[in-house]
Design an enzyme around this catalytic site. Structure first.
Site, PDB file in Angstrom:
ATOM      1  N   ASN A   9       0.866  -1.180   0.000  1.00  0.00           N
ATOM      2  CA  ASN A   9       0.000   0.000   0.000  1.00  0.00           C
ATOM      3  C   ASN A   9       0.903   1.231   0.000  1.00  0.00           C
ATOM      4  O   ASN A   9       1.517   1.535   1.014  1.00  0.00           O
ATOM      5  CB  ASN A   9      -0.890  -0.034   1.252  1.00  0.00           C
ATOM      6  CG  ASN A   9      -1.661   1.259   1.452  1.00  0.00           C
ATOM      7  OD1 ASN A   9      -1.843   2.033   0.522  1.00  0.00           O
ATOM      8  ND2 ASN A   9      -2.116   1.499   2.681  1.00  0.00           N
ATOM      9  N   LYS A  11       0.086   4.306  -0.166  1.00  0.00           N
ATOM     10  CA  LYS A  11      -0.530   5.497   0.443  1.00  0.00           C
ATOM     11  C   LYS A  11      -0.338   6.716  -0.472  1.00  0.00           C
ATOM     12  O   LYS A  11      -0.312   6.564  -1.683  1.00  0.00           O
ATOM     13  CB  LYS A  11       0.023   5.740   1.843  1.00  0.00           C
ATOM     14  CG  LYS A  11       0.043   4.469   2.701  1.00  0.00           C
ATOM     15  CD  LYS A  11       0.288   4.769   4.132  1.00  0.00           C
ATOM     16  CE  LYS A  11       0.475   3.471   4.895  1.00  0.00           C
ATOM     17  NZ  LYS A  11       0.473   3.667   6.324  1.00  0.00           N
ATOM     18  N   HIS A  94      -9.111   1.230   5.647  1.00  0.00           N
ATOM     19  CA  HIS A  94      -7.787   1.438   6.259  1.00  0.00           C
ATOM     20  C   HIS A  94      -7.957   2.391   7.448  1.00  0.00           C
ATOM     21  O   HIS A  94      -8.778   3.312   7.401  1.00  0.00           O
ATOM     22  CB  HIS A  94      -6.828   2.017   5.223  1.00  0.00           C
ATOM     23  CG  HIS A  94      -5.402   2.006   5.688  1.00  0.00           C
ATOM     24  ND1 HIS A  94      -4.909   2.925   6.571  1.00  0.00           N
ATOM     25  CD2 HIS A  94      -4.384   1.149   5.416  1.00  0.00           C
ATOM     26  CE1 HIS A  94      -3.629   2.648   6.816  1.00  0.00           C
ATOM     27  NE2 HIS A  94      -3.290   1.568   6.124  1.00  0.00           N
ATOM     28  N   GLU A  96      -6.330   4.837   8.362  1.00  0.00           N
ATOM     29  CA  GLU A  96      -6.156   6.258   8.022  1.00  0.00           C
ATOM     30  C   GLU A  96      -7.438   6.821   7.415  1.00  0.00           C
ATOM     31  O   GLU A  96      -7.773   7.984   7.621  1.00  0.00           O
ATOM     32  CB  GLU A  96      -4.951   6.421   7.066  1.00  0.00           C
ATOM     33  CG  GLU A  96      -3.639   6.205   7.817  1.00  0.00           C
ATOM     34  CD  GLU A  96      -2.506   5.629   6.979  1.00  0.00           C
ATOM     35  OE1 GLU A  96      -2.574   5.656   5.743  1.00  0.00           O
ATOM     36  OE2 GLU A  96      -1.538   5.130   7.598  1.00  0.00           O
ATOM     37  N   GLU A 166      -4.621  -4.794  11.138  1.00  0.00           N
ATOM     38  CA  GLU A 166      -3.591  -3.769  11.249  1.00  0.00           C
ATOM     39  C   GLU A 166      -3.775  -2.979  12.542  1.00  0.00           C
ATOM     40  O   GLU A 166      -4.541  -1.999  12.568  1.00  0.00           O
ATOM     41  CB  GLU A 166      -3.677  -2.801  10.064  1.00  0.00           C
ATOM     42  CG  GLU A 166      -3.487  -3.456   8.720  1.00  0.00           C
ATOM     43  CD  GLU A 166      -2.917  -2.467   7.721  1.00  0.00           C
ATOM     44  OE1 GLU A 166      -1.882  -2.784   7.147  1.00  0.00           O
ATOM     45  OE2 GLU A 166      -3.493  -1.383   7.555  1.00  0.00           O
ATOM     46  N   GLY A 172       3.204   2.356  10.646  1.00  0.00           N
ATOM     47  CA  GLY A 172       4.139   3.448  10.386  1.00  0.00           C
ATOM     48  C   GLY A 172       4.931   3.886  11.606  1.00  0.00           C
ATOM     49  O   GLY A 172       5.570   4.929  11.600  1.00  0.00           O
ATOM     50  N   SER A 212       4.216  -2.075  10.246  1.00  0.00           N
ATOM     51  CA  SER A 212       5.677  -2.104  10.341  1.00  0.00           C
ATOM     52  C   SER A 212       6.299  -3.443   9.934  1.00  0.00           C
ATOM     53  O   SER A 212       7.309  -3.863  10.486  1.00  0.00           O
ATOM     54  CB  SER A 212       6.125  -1.692  11.755  1.00  0.00           C
ATOM     55  OG  SER A 212       5.666  -0.389  12.056  1.00  0.00           O
TER      56      SER A 212
END
Ligand code: PEP
Length: 251
Positions: A9, A11, A94, A96, A166, A172, A212
């Site tokens: 991904n 992003k 996701h 985010e 996730e 991240g 990560s």
């Protein structure tokens, strides 16, 4: 036997020209892997990436879609636009998107249904915050997300989905969940799918871990019984992605 999935991904990274340079550099190494490989670029780089990967077995995904068919929804992208462009998968829910764009499980459920209706493979993300984990409520949180996101989705359609666990605190941050922590939740997801559908369906749905993941930790994660690969953020933008693609035990 579930085929391991490795999905990058990107992003909001990689201009079309940067994407071209990167794909040209890794293309040979990511083609022909035992694992099923997805590259998930920003919308604007999708056509370029699809044409560069045309002669490979690597699939291209999108990071989002809108749940309406078409119309006055400025800035949005429809499922039909994605399939017409040659996109095969789409990331839905996701963290985010949930956090910065206020997507709740009702919206995510509608997006999941729209993706399935158009033959896109949804990569449905779920995950808990650090606060929820510290309260000891991670499993409960994930089970609720899965139940709501799959609401009204039948067994055969559920089998078309990939789920990515996730934990938000691991995305991240460099703080990877231990393989045991990741396995524990992925096993709970499979248990929930057994309750919602049946054992055979639950055993057929691929569940990935994301947060990560890198070339150094992926082998241990992918070797777990209920982890069928990874959704990769940061490391998917680097040459080490090729090592992740080549790692993995089909389970
Ligand atoms: C992600 O965004 O899906 C992700 C897992 O990111 P990272 O690998 O950078 O933690």
């Amino acid at each position: 036997m579930r085929r391991t999935v490795v999905a990058a991904n990107w992003k909001m990274n990689m201009t079309p020209s940067q994407a071209e340079e990167f794909i040209n550099a890794i293309k040979t190494d990511i083609n022909g892997a035992d694992n099923e490989v997805f590259i998930i670029p920003p919308f604007i780089a999708i056509p370029k990436v699809i044409s560069l990967l045309e002669d490979t077995d690597v699939k291209v995904g999108a990071q989002n879609l809108y749940f309406e068919e078409k119309g006055a929804f400025t800035g949005e992208i429809s499922a039909e636009m994605l399939t017409d462009a040659g996109v095969e998968a789409v990331v839905i829910g996701h963290s985010e998107r949930r956090e910065y764009f206020s997507e709740d499980d009702e919206i995510i459920n509608k997006k999941l249904k729209k993706a399935i209706e158009h033959g896109l493979t949804p990569i449905l993300c779920c995950g808990e915050s650090l606060e929820t984990r510290e309260e000891g409520k991670a499993a409960e949180w994930i089970e609720r997300q899965i139940t709501q996101d799959f609401d009204g989705i039948g067994r055969e359609d559920a089998l078309k989905c990939i789920i990515a666990y996730e934990p938000i605190w691991a995305i991240g941050t460099g703080k990877v969940a231990t393989s045991d922590q990741a396995e524990e939740i992925c096993a709970k997801i499979r248990e929930k799918l057994t309750q919602l559908y049946d054992q055979e369906a639950a055993d057929g749905i691929r569940i990935l871990y994301g947060g990560s993941v890198n070339a150094g930790n992926c082998a241990e994660l992918f070797a777990k019984d209920n982890i069928d690969g990874g959704l990769i953020g940061g490391a998917g933008l680097k040459p080490e992605f090729t090592d992740i693609v080549k790692t993995g035990s089909p389970n």
